[in-house]
Motif scaffolding. Structure first.
Motif, short mmCIF file in Angstrom:
data_model
loop_
_atom_site.label_atom_id
_atom_site.label_comp_id
_atom_site.label_asym_id
_atom_site.label_seq_id
_atom_site.Cartn_x
_atom_site.Cartn_y
_atom_site.Cartn_z
N GLU A 1 -5.70 17.40 -6.35
CA GLU A 1 -5.51 17.34 -7.70
C GLU A 1 -3.84 17.89 -8.02
OE1 GLU A 1 -6.99 19.68 -11.72
OE2 GLU A 1 -8.07 20.03 -9.80
N ALA A 2 -3.05 17.03 -8.57
CA ALA A 2 -1.88 16.95 -8.59
C ALA A 2 -1.35 17.56 -9.91
CB ALA A 2 -1.20 15.63 -8.28
N GLY A 3 -0.52 18.36 -9.91
CA GLY A 3 0.19 18.52 -11.42
C GLY A 3 0.88 17.74 -11.80
N GLU A 4 1.51 17.69 -12.92
CA GLU A 4 2.59 16.86 -13.77
C GLU A 4 3.44 17.39 -14.38
OE1 GLU A 4 1.33 12.52 -14.47
OE2 GLU A 4 -0.62 13.31 -14.57
N HIS A 5 4.60 16.82 -14.09
CA HIS A 5 5.65 17.24 -15.19
C HIS A 5 6.20 15.78 -15.83
CE1 HIS A 5 8.79 19.69 -17.18
NE2 HIS A 5 9.29 18.56 -17.36
N VAL A 6 5.86 15.56 -17.01
CA VAL A 6 5.96 14.28 -17.44
C VAL A 6 7.16 14.83 -18.79
CG1 VAL A 6 5.34 12.22 -18.89
CG2 VAL A 6 3.69 13.35 -17.26
N PHE A 7 8.41 14.06 -18.57
CA PHE A 7 9.33 14.17 -19.75
C PHE A 7 8.88 13.11 -20.99
CE2 PHE A 7 11.84 15.62 -15.94
CZ PHE A 7 12.37 16.60 -16.44
N ASP A 8 8.84 13.88 -21.89
CA ASP A 8 8.23 12.94 -23.18
C ASP A 8 9.26 12.12 -23.96
OD1 ASP A 8 6.21 12.39 -25.19
OD2 ASP A 8 6.51 14.26 -26.19
N VAL A 9 9.44 11.39 -23.13
CA VAL A 9 10.88 10.35 -23.71
C VAL A 9 10.57 8.99 -23.11
CG1 VAL A 9 12.51 12.06 -24.39
CG2 VAL A 9 12.43 11.01 -22.08
N ASP B 1 0.60 -1.22 0.07
CA ASP B 1 0.05 -0.01 -0.04
C ASP B 1 0.85 1.21 0.04
OD1 ASP B 1 1.06 -0.15 2.65
OD2 ASP B 1 -0.70 0.18 3.58
N ALA B 2 2.11 1.19 -0.27
CA ALA B 2 3.15 2.17 -0.48
C ALA B 2 2.69 3.46 -1.37
CB ALA B 2 4.30 1.97 -0.96
N VAL B 3 1.95 3.40 -2.39
CA VAL B 3 1.50 4.52 -3.20
C VAL B 3 0.31 5.18 -2.50
CG1 VAL B 3 0.23 4.98 -5.22
CG2 VAL B 3 2.18 3.29 -5.15
N GLN B 4 -0.60 4.42 -1.64
CA GLN B 4 -1.69 5.10 -1.14
C GLN B 4 -1.07 5.95 0.00
OE1 GLN B 4 -4.64 5.34 -1.97
NE2 GLN B 4 -4.97 6.77 -0.22
N VAL C 1 4.47 3.96 -12.36
CA VAL C 1 3.82 4.45 -11.04
C VAL C 1 3.31 5.69 -10.72
CG1 VAL C 1 6.27 5.35 -10.38
CG2 VAL C 1 4.70 4.11 -8.58
N GLY C 2 3.57 6.49 -12.04
CA GLY C 2 3.26 8.07 -11.84
C GLY C 2 1.70 8.26 -11.93
N GLU C 3 1.07 7.30 -12.96
CA GLU C 3 -0.25 7.37 -12.73
C GLU C 3 -0.87 7.04 -11.43
OE1 GLU C 3 -1.20 5.06 -16.29
OE2 GLU C 3 -1.21 6.65 -17.60
N ARG C 4 -0.34 5.96 -11.09
CA ARG C 4 -0.99 5.42 -9.59
C ARG C 4 -0.89 6.53 -8.57
NH1 ARG C 4 0.89 -0.81 -9.30
NH2 ARG C 4 1.46 -1.04 -11.65
N VAL C 5 0.18 7.24 -8.55
CA VAL C 5 0.47 8.33 -7.68
C VAL C 5 -0.76 9.37 -7.92
CG1 VAL C 5 1.90 9.89 -6.84
CG2 VAL C 5 2.70 7.84 -7.31
N VAL C 6 -0.85 9.64 -8.99
CA VAL C 6 -1.78 10.95 -9.43
C VAL C 6 -3.23 10.33 -8.75
CG1 VAL C 6 -2.83 12.23 -11.31
CG2 VAL C 6 -0.41 11.79 -11.14
N ASP C 7 -3.73 9.03 -9.27
CA ASP C 7 -4.85 8.55 -8.83
C ASP C 7 -5.36 8.41 -7.53
OD1 ASP C 7 -5.62 8.29 -11.67
OD2 ASP C 7 -5.17 6.23 -11.82
N ALA C 8 -4.14 8.26 -6.90
CA ALA C 8 -4.21 7.81 -5.24
C ALA C 8 -4.38 9.07 -4.61
CB ALA C 8 -2.91 7.00 -4.65
N LEU C 9 -3.77 10.38 -5.32
CA LEU C 9 -3.83 11.67 -4.69
C LEU C 9 -5.38 12.23 -4.94
CD1 LEU C 9 -0.49 13.21 -5.91
CD2 LEU C 9 -1.43 13.07 -3.37
N GLY C 10 -5.83 11.96 -6.16
CA GLY C 10 -7.34 11.91 -6.56
C GLY C 10 -8.13 11.53 -5.69
N ARG C 11 -8.08 10.51 -5.32
CA ARG C 11 -9.23 9.70 -4.30
C ARG C 11 -9.25 10.33 -3.02
NH1 ARG C 11 -6.90 5.07 -6.62
NH2 ARG C 11 -5.38 4.81 -5.18
N ILE C 12 -7.81 11.17 -2.64
CA ILE C 12 -8.21 11.75 -1.36
C ILE C 12 -8.39 13.26 -1.60
CG2 ILE C 12 -7.06 10.09 0.14
CD1 ILE C 12 -4.62 11.56 -0.02
N GLY C 13 -8.88 13.66 -2.67
CA GLY C 13 -8.89 15.07 -3.18
C GLY C 13 -7.97 15.97 -3.57
#
Length: 419
Positions: A55-63, A13-16, A41-53
């Protein structure tokens, strides 16, 4: 990060738990990843944050490959962070992502949390970053993580090459220890038995459990992660990378420099240091296992940035010139240099237990598929010789290479080690 190191959670349950930890500390969050680590893992982190209210910003290197920890990459993260109001940063990835984030966090005076995507390197807990500047890897002070949250199932599912890299990084501690202890015994460089001891168990685990790790078991992945984090804590406690980095790491940085100059392809840091450990062990056995029967007063390298060195290293940058000057200052202060045969025998006696680990490390490297001899990772015989002749000149740190050069025995040692 406390003196004992960051909080480290290795659990399903580390991500949560990462999301809950972050939400309790900051209303603004920026998750940093690349295209591979976002999916891992990044999407899981964003989703886990969303579930507790949150809204995370993201910086995704496009590579998906070829990303480097450089100043422009760290500045891009810092700029995004400033734009959304000084958030807590989350490094969702492995080595390169973590170094970029920790460097950006230090420059922006922000906290960050590490959520690893693989058990591939030992820098998760570190407070230094290996940044690529003008093609040269420069280890610079950076921000240690406030916490690390690692799901062993994610690490176990990572590509096998990343796991092999983590194994290689831990096995490399065998030669790093010898370089550090030798510098302490002969030159008086500070040595911390406590920091060194933090690396002992992870090294022993990696040397004895390669098969279980590569089989993809969750428990083995958890233990590998734990060992890599522990190694990083040793670095953080010591204030530099000495407990985990010696001439084998210098070799890896040299190969990165050649790749930056277009002379070979980039390869994983952990695989590189594991491969370099093969040859570092031979050089250290030669130096401290009996081939150097009698010491002479060490002779300084007359021209450390001569024509042949520059032919490999490229025209010296300010960082290279400064590193060479610092090493020359260090080697000019003879400290505890053994003054008679009895003192030299005592030094070798104190190094003998560390050398005794090498047989087990060699077997583990075999099992991990990190081969012996020239040709691996695009490193031919000529490049290997240049590596162990010149790589250390980029670092203000004393290793077996400097010892052998000072004894006028590097040529003989390289012939024995690279044949």
């Amino acid at each position: 990060m406390s003196a004992a190191g960051p909080e480290a959670v290795i659990a399903r349950d580390a991500v949560q738990r990462a999301a809950e930890f972050v939400a309790a500390r900051s209303a603004a969050v920026l998750v940093v990843s690349d295209l591979n680590t976002r999916g891992a893992v990044g999407e899981r982190v964003v989703d886990a944050l969303g579930r507790i209210g949150v809204e995370a910003g993201e910086h995704v290197f496009d590579v998906r490959s070829g990303l480097h920890a450089g100043i422009p990459e760290a500045e891009a993260v810092r700029s995004d962070a400033v734009a959304i109001g000084r958030p807590l940063l989350i490094a969702a990835g492995s080595g390169v992502i973590t170094d970029i984030v920790r460097y950006a966090a230090e420059r922006a005076e922000l906290e960050f949390v590490s959520v690893p995507s693989a058990a591939s390197m030992d820098g998760y807990a570190s407070s230094v970053a290996a940044m690529q500047i003008d093609g040269v890897k420069v280890t610079t002070p950076a921000r240690g993580p406030a916490a690390i949250f690692a799901d062993p199932r994610i690490a176990a599912a990572a590509p096998a090459e990343l796991t092999r890299a983590g194994i290689g990084d831990l096995l490399a501690k065998a030669t790093a220890r010898v370089d550090w202890l030798a510098a302490h015994l002969m030159y008086g460089e500070p040595f911390s038995p406590e920091a060194a001891a933090l690396v002992d168990r992870p090294l022993a685990f990696a040397a004895s459990n390669v098969g279980a790790i590569l089989a993809g078991g969750e428990d083995a992945a958890a233990e590998l992660l734990r060992g890599l984090i522990q190694s990083g804590i040793a670095i953080a406690r010591n204030g530099n990378s000495r407990p985990a980095s010696g001439c084998e790491h210098h070799a890896s940085h040299f190969w990165d420099l050649l790749a930056a100059h277009g002379r070979r392809e980039y390869a994983s840091h952990g695989l590189q240091v594991g491969y370099a450990t093969r040859f570092a062990m031979r050089l250290q056995r030669f130096a401290f296992g009996g081939a150097v029967a009698k010491l002479v007063s060490p002779v300084a390298v007359a021209d450390p940035l001569g024509a042949d060195a520059v032919g490999w290293l490229g025209e010296p940058t300010a960082e290279i010139v400064a590193a060479v000057a610092e090493k020359q200052r260090f080697c000019a202060s003879l400290g505890r240099w053994p003054r008679d045969p009895a003192a030299w025998d005592a030094v070798r006696g104190q190094l003998a237990p560390a050398l005794a680990l090498f047989d087990g490390v060699q077997r583990a490297l075999d099992e991990a598929g990190i081969p012996d001899g020239p040709g691996y990772l695009g490193v031919d015989a000529r490049t290997l010789e240049a590596t162990f002749r010149y790589a250390g000149r980029l670092r203000a740190r004393y290793t077996v290479i400097d010892f052998l050069e000072g004894q006028r025995m590097l040529d003989r040692a390289l012939e024995a080690a690279l044949c």
